[in-house]
Design an enzyme around this catalytic site. Structure first.
Site, mmCIF file in Angstrom:
data_model
loop_
_atom_site.group_PDB
_atom_site.id
_atom_site.type_symbol
_atom_site.label_atom_id
_atom_site.label_comp_id
_atom_site.label_asym_id
_atom_site.label_seq_id
_atom_site.Cartn_x
_atom_site.Cartn_y
_atom_site.Cartn_z
ATOM 1 C CD GLN A 182 -10.078 14.152 -8.652
ATOM 2 O OE1 GLN A 182 -11.111 14.682 -8.249
ATOM 3 N NE2 GLN A 182 -8.976 14.152 -7.927
ATOM 4 C CB THR A 226 -6.976 -7.981 7.627
ATOM 5 O OG1 THR A 226 -6.392 -9.221 7.997
ATOM 6 C CG2 THR A 226 -8.234 -7.733 8.445
ATOM 7 C CB SER A 241 -10.617 7.083 -4.367
ATOM 8 O OG SER A 241 -10.091 7.379 -3.094
ATOM 9 N N GLY A 271 -6.760 4.921 -4.400
ATOM 10 C CA GLY A 271 -6.807 4.997 -5.865
ATOM 11 C C GLY A 271 -5.492 4.553 -6.496
ATOM 12 C CB THR A 272 -1.966 5.080 -5.490
ATOM 13 O OG1 THR A 272 -1.974 6.497 -5.671
ATOM 14 C CG2 THR A 272 -0.600 4.546 -5.875
ATOM 15 C CG HIS A 331 -9.410 10.540 0.028
ATOM 16 N ND1 HIS A 331 -8.698 11.708 -0.001
ATOM 17 C CD2 HIS A 331 -8.861 9.746 -0.907
ATOM 18 C CE1 HIS A 331 -7.737 11.610 -0.894
ATOM 19 N NE2 HIS A 331 -7.814 10.424 -1.459
ATOM 20 C CB CYS A 357 8.491 25.236 -5.021
ATOM 21 S SG CYS A 357 10.221 25.574 -4.804
#
Lengths: 125, 384
Positions: free
Chosen positions: B178, B236, B198, B72-73, B200, B324
């Protein structure tokens, strides 16, 4: 699990949790970047910690380290706690991942502050 | 041993057994390079093209409008940088709560002479199409808006924004990572020119995704090399991954409609169960216009990570709103943009449900989280 068994045990079953009424010393440690806050209360007899309690806000390691830290200092002399290092507190919780080392800093700072407060109060009486 | 409950489907999902089955031959006997002309290559090519048909069929687009990518990125980067490079200069509109793949791409383009407007969201995390309308300029070259936010699940008014961009002939990119395969994504009806999706998140493999590019959209390649994907994306093809994505999409086409109301009911059961017995809790995101499986809750005076650790020790996987890293914690930028106060935002936990989630799982989570939060609050120096 990236945390030690000791840490997980303290997180699951924190020792010495909760506030203390009329303590002989109170101190706070804070880690503003993380908003973590630990408060340590001490009951002192003859310069020795006979009871320590804590209240903490933060991630799991901070809570567990607070518990382990209060266990570590019960029975200790106030004078030595003023110099307590974060490394000793970290060892008491079975070590911390590098990105959670702040937990020991927050807790050791709270303990040192509480010890200073207790010594100051004792000096005034 | 603890029960294991996975409520982090917005992060990733397990590969569907039928998807794995479809992929396996492409690791073995159909291993060829789809660019090769011999039979080995043709077999691999057939796998890729079947997947392209499956995706195009699901989205009701042309096959040659689908380009496969590595995630997706990459799809978001390709869409935004591709349009920007085709135009050379100009203004981009996006929202304040986009995925970092969009936000940081726009911020990078700002350092290269492009301008960007980040429209705000309301308390539910929703963009007002009028804000987009007001932000439009004569030199606006792209509007990029996510279909649903991954943290809170709020659905954006993409159809209304698409109508605005279509009226003005401005390319409209939608990050649907999403929503794709979870709810209807009406490419034509929403006026979408570029759509990131995407594998996954929908029981396909990781490392494979795609970008729908409406025919005629001016876009230049950002990855250079061979002539793959009709010169639009060199490299590829990830053949087993693409085959898996295609099969995953086909399965979603079969299962999606029935699953959405089932998940929405479980999602609501979770929130009702928590809110009935806990005080100082709030539901983040729109109460109804939201992903069916997403439930983001703030527990005031508790820190997210301690809840995540406590639930992890009970075999439950959820996601913390505030993370964090290297001793530095910040509340979620999405919640901050929604105006959630910091003392609430620090205690946000996202539960995202999926096809394996049952009512028993939800009840187990409620039974675990309520006493955990009460215990953590009892340890806290904050007044509660």
């Amino acid at each position: 699990m990236r945390y030690s068994e000791t840490l997980v045990d303290h997180f699951r079953n924190p020792r010495n949790a909760g506030m203390m009424r009329e303590p002989d010393g109170v101190g706070e440690g804070e880690y503003p970047e993380c908003m973590d806050l630990a408060r340590v209360y001490l009951r002192v007899r003859g310069g020795q910690v006979v009871e320590a309690r804590f209240q903490s806000y933060g991630c799991g390691p901070t809570i567990a380290t607070s518990s382990a830290g209060t266990e570590l200092i019960t029975g200790a002399q106030l004078a030595e706690l003023v110099e307590l290092s974060s490394a000793r507190v970290e060892r008491a919780v079975g070590g911390l991942p590098e990105d959670r080392a702040h937990a020991a800093e927050v807790v050791s700072a709270a303990i040192r502050a509480a010890a200073r407060d207790a010594l100051g109060r004792a000096g005034r009486t | 041993m603890n029960r294991r409950v996975y409520l982090d489907h917005n992060a990733s999902t397990p590969v569907h057994p039928e998807v794995l089955e479809a992929m396996l031959p492409y690791f073995g006997e159909r291993f060829g390079n789809p660019s090769s002309v011999h039979a080995f290559g043709r077999e691999a090519r057939d796998g890729v093209e079947t997947a392209r048909e499956q995706v195009a069929g699901f989205l009701r687009t042309g096959r040659d409008e689908i380009v496969f990518t590595s995630g997706g990125t990459e799809s978001d980067n390709f869409a935004i940088k591709g349009v920007a490079a085709a135009r050379g200069h100009g203004h981009i509109i996006t929202s304040a709560i986009e995925h970092h793949a969009v936000l940081r791409t726009c911020q990078t383009l700002e350092t290269q002479g492009f301008e960007a407007t980040y429209v705000p969201v309301d308390g539910y995390g929703m963009v007002d199409p009028d804000d987009v309308k007001r932000a439009l300029r004569p030199d606006t070259i792209l509007v990029s808006l996510m279909h649903a936010n991954s943290e809170v699940g709020t659905l954006q008014p993409v159809a209304a924004v698409g109508a605005l961009t279509r009226e003005r002939g401005i390319p409209f990119h939608v990050d649907a990572v999403q929503t794709f395969g979870k709810i209807l994504v009406d490419v034509e009806g929403f006026g979408i020119d570029l759509l990131s999706f995407s594998g996954h998140k929908i029981y396909g493999p990781k490392g494979v995704a795609g970008l729908y590019i409406r025919k005629g959209t001016k876009l230049v390649a950002v990855q250079h090399g061979g002539e793959h994907e009709r010169h639009r994306r060199a490299g590829t093809e990830n053949v087993p991954g693409i085959v898996g994505l295609g099969r995953a999409v086909e399965i979603r086409g079969r299962d999606m409609e029935a699953e959405a109301p089932r998940l929405a009911a479980l999602r609501d059961r979770l929130w009702q169960g928590i809110s009935a017995v806990s005080h100082e809790v709030r539901l983040n995101g729109h109460p109804t216009r939201r992903l069916p499986g997403t439930c983001n809750v703030c527990f005031r005076h508790v820190e997210s990570e301690s809840i995540v650790l406590g639930l992890d020790l009970k075999g439950i996987g959820v996601s913390a709103g505030s993370a964090c890293t290297s001793g530095n914690v910040e509340p979620s930028y999405v919640l901050v943009a929604m105006g959630v106060p910091v003392d609430w935002a620090m205690g946000s936990v996202r539960c995202s449900l999926g096809r394996s989630t049952t009512a028993e799982d939800i009840d187990y989570v409620i039974e675990a989280v309520v006493p955990l939060v009460a215990r953590l609050r009892s340890l806290s120096p904050a007044r509660v």
